[in-house]
Design a protein around this motif. Structure first.
Motif, mmCIF file in Angstrom:
data_model
loop_
_atom_site.group_PDB
_atom_site.id
_atom_site.type_symbol
_atom_site.label_atom_id
_atom_site.label_comp_id
_atom_site.label_asym_id
_atom_site.label_seq_id
_atom_site.Cartn_x
_atom_site.Cartn_y
_atom_site.Cartn_z
ATOM 1 N N SER A 6 0.823 -1.217 0.000
ATOM 2 C CA SER A 6 0.000 0.000 0.000
ATOM 3 C C SER A 6 0.858 1.268 0.000
ATOM 4 O O SER A 6 0.429 2.316 -0.473
ATOM 5 C CB SER A 6 -0.931 0.001 1.214
ATOM 6 O OG SER A 6 -0.202 0.186 2.422
ATOM 7 N N VAL B 214 0.665 3.291 -5.028
ATOM 8 C CA VAL B 214 -0.046 4.472 -5.540
ATOM 9 C C VAL B 214 0.672 5.005 -6.778
ATOM 10 O O VAL B 214 0.032 5.385 -7.773
ATOM 11 C CB VAL B 214 -0.145 5.562 -4.456
ATOM 12 C CG1 VAL B 214 -0.669 6.870 -5.058
ATOM 13 C CG2 VAL B 214 -1.065 5.098 -3.327
ATOM 14 N N ASP C 248 -2.393 3.753 6.179
ATOM 15 C CA ASP C 248 -1.633 4.856 5.575
ATOM 16 C C ASP C 248 -2.402 5.574 4.477
ATOM 17 O O ASP C 248 -1.800 6.219 3.617
ATOM 18 C CB ASP C 248 -0.307 4.329 5.022
ATOM 19 C CG ASP C 248 0.625 3.853 6.129
ATOM 20 O OD1 ASP C 248 1.055 4.696 6.942
ATOM 21 O OD2 ASP C 248 0.904 2.636 6.181
ATOM 22 N N TRP C 249 -3.718 5.472 4.500
ATOM 23 C CA TRP C 249 -4.525 6.112 3.478
ATOM 24 C C TRP C 249 -5.171 7.388 4.010
ATOM 25 O O TRP C 249 -5.501 7.489 5.186
ATOM 26 C CB TRP C 249 -5.607 5.163 2.971
ATOM 27 C CG TRP C 249 -5.051 3.942 2.305
ATOM 28 C CD1 TRP C 249 -4.949 2.685 2.829
ATOM 29 C CD2 TRP C 249 -4.494 3.880 0.998
ATOM 30 N NE1 TRP C 249 -4.367 1.837 1.932
ATOM 31 C CE2 TRP C 249 -4.077 2.549 0.786
ATOM 32 C CE3 TRP C 249 -4.306 4.811 -0.021
ATOM 33 C CZ2 TRP C 249 -3.481 2.112 -0.394
ATOM 34 C CZ3 TRP C 249 -3.714 4.382 -1.207
ATOM 35 C CH2 TRP C 249 -3.313 3.053 -1.385
ATOM 36 N N ASN C 250 -5.350 8.326 3.114
ATOM 37 C CA ASN C 250 -6.124 9.530 3.387
ATOM 38 C C ASN C 250 -6.770 9.930 2.060
ATOM 39 O O ASN C 250 -6.579 9.243 1.036
ATOM 40 C CB ASN C 250 -5.252 10.655 3.959
ATOM 41 C CG ASN C 250 -4.018 10.931 3.109
ATOM 42 O OD1 ASN C 250 -4.087 10.908 1.876
ATOM 43 N ND2 ASN C 250 -2.884 11.182 3.753
ATOM 44 N N ARG D 267 -4.191 10.565 -0.880
ATOM 45 C CA ARG D 267 -3.586 9.365 -1.454
ATOM 46 C C ARG D 267 -4.618 8.553 -2.229
ATOM 47 O O ARG D 267 -4.296 7.965 -3.278
ATOM 48 C CB ARG D 267 -2.947 8.492 -0.369
ATOM 49 C CG ARG D 267 -1.741 9.138 0.299
ATOM 50 C CD ARG D 267 -0.974 8.137 1.153
ATOM 51 N NE ARG D 267 -0.133 7.275 0.320
ATOM 52 C CZ ARG D 267 -0.175 5.960 0.319
ATOM 53 N NH1 ARG D 267 -1.032 5.321 1.107
ATOM 54 N NH2 ARG D 267 0.628 5.257 -0.453
ATOM 55 N N ALA E 227 -5.005 10.249 -5.520
ATOM 56 C CA ALA E 227 -3.847 9.986 -6.376
ATOM 57 C C ALA E 227 -3.938 8.595 -6.995
ATOM 58 O O ALA E 227 -3.606 8.400 -8.169
ATOM 59 C CB ALA E 227 -2.557 10.132 -5.565
ATOM 60 N N PHE E 228 -4.402 7.637 -6.209
ATOM 61 C CA PHE E 228 -4.589 6.276 -6.719
ATOM 62 C C PHE E 228 -5.630 6.273 -7.838
ATOM 63 O O PHE E 228 -5.422 5.656 -8.898
ATOM 64 C CB PHE E 228 -5.019 5.361 -5.577
ATOM 65 C CG PHE E 228 -5.215 3.917 -5.960
ATOM 66 C CD1 PHE E 228 -4.127 3.102 -6.215
ATOM 67 C CD2 PHE E 228 -6.490 3.376 -6.041
ATOM 68 C CE1 PHE E 228 -4.302 1.766 -6.562
ATOM 69 C CE2 PHE E 228 -6.676 2.038 -6.378
ATOM 70 C CZ PHE E 228 -5.580 1.234 -6.650
#
Length: 287
Positions: A185, A189, A207-209, A212, A215-216
């Motif tokens: 993860s 990205v 670790d996602w927001n 991000r 962006a993915f």
């Protein structure tokens, strides 16, 4: 003349002195057998086959590599340990599912797991990582997400070079457990145009927001599935799924209470049940 004749008769009648045989001279019996022995020797010389030549390099010959038609083989990966590849039984081009195990896991065990989950629908590329210790029983790990990133795309390049048209045109998917999910993860990205679907088991949730997730999406990301066996995984995974959904990415969480941090039978059963959602909308995965 008469005297000479008498002397000759006397010598003829006198007993003859025996001359001793020369040392190592053959006996009369041996002399009689010499022609036979010579003849036999000649026959033996003419009929005995010559011994096959011995090559000084015979011990250096490498075994032939496994053919692509074999269902499983090791794939040489530049600068890394060999990956394990599991082929589907179908001969038509198939999509690729990259598989990353957890710390202490093995490529073979996770190829076994995902072969059961994917049910013959994909080419599995199972990353080896770095050995934990001298024994295979110690398993392997990925030193950090940068190392996993390099290994992932080195292995993918080697797979494409080896299989060519056996691989279906289009993006690939990624399945990671624990460390393989967490580190995946962190680095995928930037590669969402190539790896558009993520299946993260007991890791990769924290670790996602929104930035991000966006962006993915903008890079080509399509779908993310979280599978958890602990509450400590499920709660942040639902928040991560919220960020993905807000960014326009299909996201879903599967929670198996009490299963724990494992990919054992309860988690595997949930993976099998939810896998159709993960591959939905991509005709290449038709089974």
């Amino acid at each position: 003349m008469r005297l000479l004749g008498a002397l000759g008769v006397a010598l003829a009648c006198a007993p003859q002195a025996r001359v001793p045989p020369l040392p190592n001279a053959p006996s009369s019996t041996a002399r009689a057998l010499l022609p036979v022995t010579a003849a036999l020797g000649t026959v033996a010389t003419r009929t005995a086959p010559a011994p096959p030549p011995v090559s000084s390099t015979s011990q250096d010959i490498e075994p032939a590599p496994r053919a692509e038609s074999e269902p499983r083989f090791e794939l040489a990966v530049p600068d890394f340990l060999p990956a394990v590849v599991q082929l589907p039984s179908v001969v038509e081009p198939a999509p690729v599912l990259i598989v990353a195990h957890g710390a202490g896991g093995t490529a073979e065990a996770h190829c076994d797991l995902w072969a059961r989950v994917a049910a013959d629908s994909a080419i599995l590329l199972c990353l080896r990582g770095r050995a934990v210790g001298p024994s295979e029983a110690d398993g392997s790990y990925y030193p950090d997400h940068h190392a996993l990133e390099r290994e992932t795309f080195a292995a993918l390049g080697a797979l494409r070079a080896r299989l060519g048209e056996r691989i279906a045109t289009g993006p690939v998917a990624y399945a990671g457990f624990s460390q393989g999910a967490t580190m995946g993860s962190l680095m995928l990205v930037a590669h969402a145009s190539e790896v558009t679907r993520l299946l993260l088991v007991e890791g990769g949730f924290s670790d996602w927001n929104l930035a991000r997730a966006q962006a993915f999406k903008e890079a080509g990301g399509e779908r993310v599935l979280f599978v958890c066996g602990r509450k400590e995984c499920e709660t942040p995974a639902r928040l991560a799924a919220h960020w993905f959904t807000s960014a326009g990415v299909n996201a879903h969480v599967e929670y198996v209470p009490g299963a724990g941090h494992t990919h054992g039978e309860p988690i595997e059963a949930r993976l099998k049940a939810s896998f159709p959602w993960f591959i939905e909308g991509d005709a290449r995965w038709a089974r």
